[in-house]
Design a protein around this motif. Structure first.
Motif, PDB file in Angstrom:
ATOM      1  N   THR A  74       0.521  -8.637   0.401  1.00  0.00           N
ATOM      2  CA  THR A  74       0.661  -7.633  -0.654  1.00  0.00           C
ATOM      3  C   THR A  74       1.352  -6.387  -0.119  1.00  0.00           C
ATOM      4  N   GLU A  81       4.816  -4.591  -1.212  1.00  0.00           N
ATOM      5  CA  GLU A  81       4.823  -3.166  -1.563  1.00  0.00           C
ATOM      6  C   GLU A  81       5.921  -2.431  -0.796  1.00  0.00           C
ATOM      7  N   THR A 140       1.892  -1.894  -6.638  1.00  0.00           N
ATOM      8  CA  THR A 140       0.736  -2.578  -6.054  1.00  0.00           C
ATOM      9  C   THR A 140       0.200  -3.715  -6.916  1.00  0.00           C
ATOM     10  N   PRO A 141      -0.018  -3.534  -8.224  1.00  0.00           N
ATOM     11  CA  PRO A 141      -0.549  -4.650  -9.019  1.00  0.00           C
ATOM     12  C   PRO A 141       0.370  -5.871  -9.004  1.00  0.00           C
ATOM     13  N   ASN A 158       0.370  -7.557  -5.541  1.00  0.00           N
ATOM     14  CA  ASN A 158      -0.831  -8.367  -5.351  1.00  0.00           C
ATOM     15  C   ASN A 158      -0.766  -9.663  -6.151  1.00  0.00           C
ATOM     16  N   GLN A 159      -0.218  -9.573  -7.342  1.00  0.00           N
ATOM     17  CA  GLN A 159      -0.081 -10.774  -8.185  1.00  0.00           C
ATOM     18  C   GLN A 159       0.879 -11.784  -7.545  1.00  0.00           C
TER      19      GLN A 159
END
Length: 234
Positions: free
Chosen positions: A107, A111, A117-118, A121-122
């Motif tokens: 992640t 970034e 960030t979301p 992470n996905q």
């Protein structure tokens, strides 16, 4: 956690990388063959040795250098290959034992490439569920799963190209008559070094003129030093 996948088609870009590695070994081998044997035969010729001694020194240098270059490439690429395999084993254990940490690390990687960030992470979770070992090896170590450089390819390329490069100064010092033996050999070597310098710089996307000048300068320095030594002894 999804089972770690260990099979994947080879990346064509990495196949190209291996081919370029073989070409690189070949160009460097030819270049070293030219410079090394030229230095030997010019030094022996300046000592006014016989034609037989010149030929024997050149052939000995050619064989010794070819085995040295080929062996060096084999050891170097084998070490790289062993390191890649070791990193694969360590990464596989890390995924099995610290899966959440690996997701977090992936992640952060996305970034750093500009994803929020979301979304980072996905994407990391999606890739980890699909092929966790391959994606982490590629992102963390730039290693493609089950695709390692073949040390024999680089070794043979370097071995034979060294012999090919060494033939030019060997033939020149043998066939050119004595009044022009050294000067003719140096001229032939300079032309060959211009070609290998141009090729090497082109493969590395570097400045070709600088590559040629650097290559020719090293060759001339080598022959100058061995010529002085041979003259002093002779």
């Amino acid at each position: 956690m999804k089972e770690i996948t260990t099979t994947k088609p080879l990346n064509p870009h990495l196949c190209l990388s291996e081919r370029l590695n073989i070409i690189r070994a070949g160009v460097l081998g030819a270049n070293d063959g030219i410079i090394s044997v030229a230095g030997i035969v010019v030094g022996v010729a300046s000592a006014h040795q016989s034609q037989y001694t010149l030929f024997l020194a050149g052939v000995s240098g050619m064989l010794a250098g070819a085995f040295s270059m080929g062996g060096g490439e084999y050891v170097s690429v084998s070490t790289q290959r062993d390191t890649q395999k070791s990193m694969m084993r360590l990464q596989k254990e890390a995924i099995q034992n610290e899966y959440a940490d690996e997701v977090a690390s992936l992640t952060r990687t996305y970034e750093s490439k500009g994803l929020p960030t979301p979304l980072a992470n996905q994407v990391a979770n999606a890739f980890m569920q699909k092929d966790s070992l391959d994606i982490t090896l590629r992102e963390k170590y730039n290693i493609e799963l089950h695709h390692y450089f073949n040390p024999w390819h680089a070794a043979f390329s370097s071995f034979f190209s060294f012999m090919f490069g060494a033939l030019l100064p060997l033939l020149a010092i043998t066939l050119i008559p004595y009044p022009y033996k050294v000067s003719g050999t140096i001229s032939a070597v300079i032309l060959a070094l211009i070609m290998t310098g141009f090729t090497s710089a082109s493969l590395g996307h570097a400045n070709r003129l600088k590559g040629i000048l650097r290559n020719v300068s090293i060759g001339l320095l080598t022959m100058f030093v061995t010529y002085l030594i041979g003259s002093a002894i002779g």
